[in-house]
Scaffold this motif. Structure first.
Motif, mmCIF file in Angstrom:
data_model
loop_
_atom_site.group_PDB
_atom_site.id
_atom_site.type_symbol
_atom_site.label_atom_id
_atom_site.label_comp_id
_atom_site.label_asym_id
_atom_site.label_seq_id
_atom_site.Cartn_x
_atom_site.Cartn_y
_atom_site.Cartn_z
ATOM 1 N N TRP A 1 23.944 42.541 -31.471
ATOM 2 C CA TRP A 1 22.547 42.732 -31.969
ATOM 3 C C TRP A 1 21.986 41.331 -32.549
ATOM 4 C CZ3 TRP A 1 22.743 48.146 -34.734
ATOM 5 C CH2 TRP A 1 23.353 49.030 -33.873
ATOM 6 N N ALA A 2 22.737 40.721 -33.291
ATOM 7 C CA ALA A 2 22.300 39.580 -33.962
ATOM 8 C C ALA A 2 22.395 38.398 -33.015
ATOM 9 C CB ALA A 2 23.380 38.945 -35.210
ATOM 10 N N ASN B 1 31.778 38.341 -21.941
ATOM 11 C CA ASN B 1 30.444 38.952 -21.347
ATOM 12 C C ASN B 1 30.247 40.476 -21.595
ATOM 13 O OD1 ASN B 1 31.809 36.889 -19.160
ATOM 14 N ND2 ASN B 1 29.836 36.303 -19.686
ATOM 15 N N ARG B 2 29.901 40.626 -22.615
ATOM 16 C CA ARG B 2 29.529 41.922 -23.169
ATOM 17 C C ARG B 2 27.797 42.261 -22.882
ATOM 18 N NH1 ARG B 2 33.485 44.479 -25.808
ATOM 19 N NH2 ARG B 2 32.427 46.225 -25.296
ATOM 20 N N ALA B 3 27.850 43.875 -22.946
ATOM 21 C CA ALA B 3 26.431 44.384 -22.928
ATOM 22 C C ALA B 3 26.116 44.328 -24.346
ATOM 23 C CB ALA B 3 26.373 45.615 -22.358
ATOM 24 N N VAL B 4 24.741 44.194 -24.652
ATOM 25 C CA VAL B 4 24.152 44.333 -26.023
ATOM 26 C C VAL B 4 24.393 45.841 -26.725
ATOM 27 C CG1 VAL B 4 21.883 44.860 -25.596
ATOM 28 C CG2 VAL B 4 22.388 43.391 -27.485
ATOM 29 N N HIS B 5 24.459 46.679 -26.122
ATOM 30 C CA HIS B 5 24.619 48.112 -26.591
ATOM 31 C C HIS B 5 23.576 48.282 -27.548
ATOM 32 C CE1 HIS B 5 28.880 48.579 -24.905
ATOM 33 N NE2 HIS B 5 29.034 47.689 -25.427
ATOM 34 N N SER B 6 22.475 48.401 -27.143
ATOM 35 C CA SER B 6 21.385 48.937 -27.806
ATOM 36 C C SER B 6 20.037 48.779 -27.081
ATOM 37 C CB SER B 6 21.229 48.281 -29.253
ATOM 38 O OG SER B 6 19.805 48.599 -29.889
ATOM 39 N N SER B 7 19.337 49.652 -26.851
ATOM 40 C CA SER B 7 18.215 49.908 -25.989
ATOM 41 C C SER B 7 17.180 48.988 -26.536
ATOM 42 C CB SER B 7 17.454 51.350 -25.613
ATOM 43 O OG SER B 7 18.696 51.981 -25.171
ATOM 44 N N PHE C 1 17.597 46.034 -28.449
ATOM 45 C CA PHE C 1 17.815 44.853 -28.265
ATOM 46 C C PHE C 1 18.081 44.513 -26.624
ATOM 47 C CE2 PHE C 1 19.207 45.699 -32.606
ATOM 48 C CZ PHE C 1 18.703 44.489 -33.044
ATOM 49 N N GLU C 2 18.289 45.553 -25.745
ATOM 50 C CA GLU C 2 18.214 45.422 -24.377
ATOM 51 C C GLU C 2 16.916 44.779 -23.927
ATOM 52 O OE1 GLU C 2 18.996 48.046 -20.497
ATOM 53 O OE2 GLU C 2 18.449 49.055 -22.425
ATOM 54 N N ALA C 3 15.860 45.762 -24.695
ATOM 55 C CA ALA C 3 14.362 45.307 -24.201
ATOM 56 C C ALA C 3 14.093 43.943 -24.701
ATOM 57 C CB ALA C 3 13.550 46.271 -24.922
ATOM 58 N N LEU C 4 14.469 43.520 -25.982
ATOM 59 C CA LEU C 4 14.238 42.250 -26.444
ATOM 60 C C LEU C 4 14.764 40.902 -25.446
ATOM 61 C CD1 LEU C 4 13.081 40.430 -28.690
ATOM 62 C CD2 LEU C 4 15.351 40.907 -30.088
ATOM 63 N N SER C 5 16.354 41.202 -25.216
ATOM 64 C CA SER C 5 16.821 40.216 -24.596
ATOM 65 C C SER C 5 16.339 40.134 -23.054
ATOM 66 C CB SER C 5 18.435 40.307 -24.436
ATOM 67 O OG SER C 5 18.839 41.683 -24.022
#
Length: 436
Positions: free
Chosen positions: A296-297, A334-340, A342-346
């Motif tokens: 997330w950071a 190469n990992r997913a951000v694991h948060s909707s 932060f998914e929207a942000l990225s």
């Protein structure tokens, strides 16, 4: 064979009821197909290989045309959450122009646009307060079937269940998140119905759903059920308007629920829950649940460099550049951000993130306005139906905080349920005439 019979009977009954009883059963048919997902089940070869989802959406369109005189009274322009959702869809579509993986991003844009169309049609079909119940019934029935299917499969991947997902939720965590709000809906209908014969179906459905959550062992979904269920029971206990013995009923439900956990929770589930508190700090030598906070950071840092977003897959591609090299991320960097969130942000940048948050905020505002219209003894069941929908949203928001579910069907359905309640109880105040 049971699964085949359940699917065929649900398909046919929803189809017939759409004509004979209520137009909203066209959307219930879509819900049933979503959860049964025949193309990816072991029994799928026993039913015709048809485009069931496409058929159901086309059927919803036909039903809407046949009921346009009523459907046109539901104004999409009067729904704040839908306006923000349409804008989010526009923003996310525009990201395609500068996305790092254009074709991969487009694979996410198309379902989002389809979702906007499906939600719009379903909203138009919801013309009575009973129609909201039918949608929630469809959700519970589909979730209960999936719980039954998971019970049949059992843990097939260590202490988890894999390979049992829906089209947009292939992994176990996504399935668990989809089931979590349904457990809250079962709580509501168990409380609302006074006769045992009407309570029993929701006891059975709730048992399959909770058992599935225990088998999947998703911590995010467990937190979601706990948050949504606790909020609903708290609102029941301290409600401004109460039925006779309501507080005693709440205490009984809580005690019965805790007692039933003895039969569905095993040692691995207990250890999984216990690990939530044990993994509150990042362990640089191995990946833990707390490692997600590093992701997330990294998403925040990535957004500073790419304020317009990178599109779908952008975080995964750039993760090695932003995740500290000394942090263990498992088998891949190469990992997913694991948060909707932060998914929207990225993926959609600051504007997309703001729009996504506004969808949620306006949804809660709409719920508040709907509840304000129902604070009277004669509308007690409707009041708590809205509280149930609110609790379901809370449950899913908690679960999706730890998963990439920004575009998921269940999130969109939650927005739909809220919009329908807002329209029926606040904008059109149909409960005042329909109750008479």
């Amino acid at each position: 064979m049971i699964s085949v019979l359940l699917f065929i009977s649900s398909f046919i009954s929803s189809f017939i009821l759409s004509f004979r009883h209520a137009a909203i059963f066209g959307f219930v048919l879509y819900q049933v197909i979503y959860f049964f997902n025949p193309q990816n089940r072991w029994w799928g070869s026993s039913v015709p290989d048809l485009g069931y989802s496409f058929f159901s959406v086309a059927f919803m369109g036909v039903i809407l045309l046949l009921n346009w005189s009523e459907g046109k009274k539901n104004k999409l322009s009067q729904l704040p959450s839908f306006r923000w959702f349409y804008f989010f869809t526009l923003v996310y579509s525009a990201v395609y122009v500068w996305s790092i993986l254009p074709s991969y991003h487009m694979d996410a844009v198309i379902p989002l646009i389809k979702g906007a169309i499906i939600l719009s049609i379903a909203f138009k079909l919801c013309t009575t307060y009973k129609a909201i119940d039918y949608m929630l019934y469809g959700y519970v029935i589909g979730s209960a079937y999936l719980g039954y299917y998971i019970f049949q499969v059992g843990r097939n991947s260590g202490d988890r269940v894999e390979g049992i997902g829906m089209v947009d939720s292939p992994d176990a965590n996504g399935v668990a998140a989809a089931l979590a709000p349904a457990a809250v809906a079962c709580l509501f209908y168990f409380w609302r119905n006074t006769l045992i014969k009407f309570k029993l179906p929701f006891v059975v459905a709730g048992a399959f759903i909770v058992n599935a959550l225990a088998l999947i062992n998703s911590r995010g979904a467990m937190l979601g059920v706990a948050a949504g269920g606790a909020y609903f029971m708290w609102r029941l206990f301290f409600a401004p308007v109460q039925r006779k013995y309501q507080k005693l009923t709440v205490i009984f439900i809580v005690l019965a629920g805790l007692s039933s956990l003895i039969y569905v929770v095993d040692q691995s589930t207990i250890e999984r829950i216990y690990s939530i508190s044990q993994e509150s700090t990042v362990d640089e030598s191995r990946e833990t649940g707390a490692t997600r906070m590093v992701f997330w950071a990294a998403a925040w840092d990535m957004a500073k460099d790419n304020p317009l977003g990178l599109g779908r897959g952008g975080f995964e591609i750039n993760a090695p550049l932003y995740i500290p090299s000394h942090v263990d991320t498992g088998r891949s960097r190469n990992r997913a951000v694991h948060s909707s969130w932060f998914e929207a942000l990225s993926e959609a940048g600051y504007l997309g993130f703001f729009t996504f948050v506004m969808i949620v905020i306006t949804s809660f505002v709409m719920l508040k306005k709907a509840k304000a219209e129902l604070v009277a003894p004669e509308f007690l069941n409707d009041y708590f139906k809205v509280v149930c929908i609110e609790s379901m949203l809370i449950s899913y928001l908690v679960a999706m905080t730890f998963l990439n579910r920004m575009r998921s069907e269940i999130f969109l359905w939650s927005i739909l349920f809220i919009a329908c309640a807002y329209n029926i109880y606040y904008l059109r105040k149909l409960h005042l005439t329909q109750k008479q």
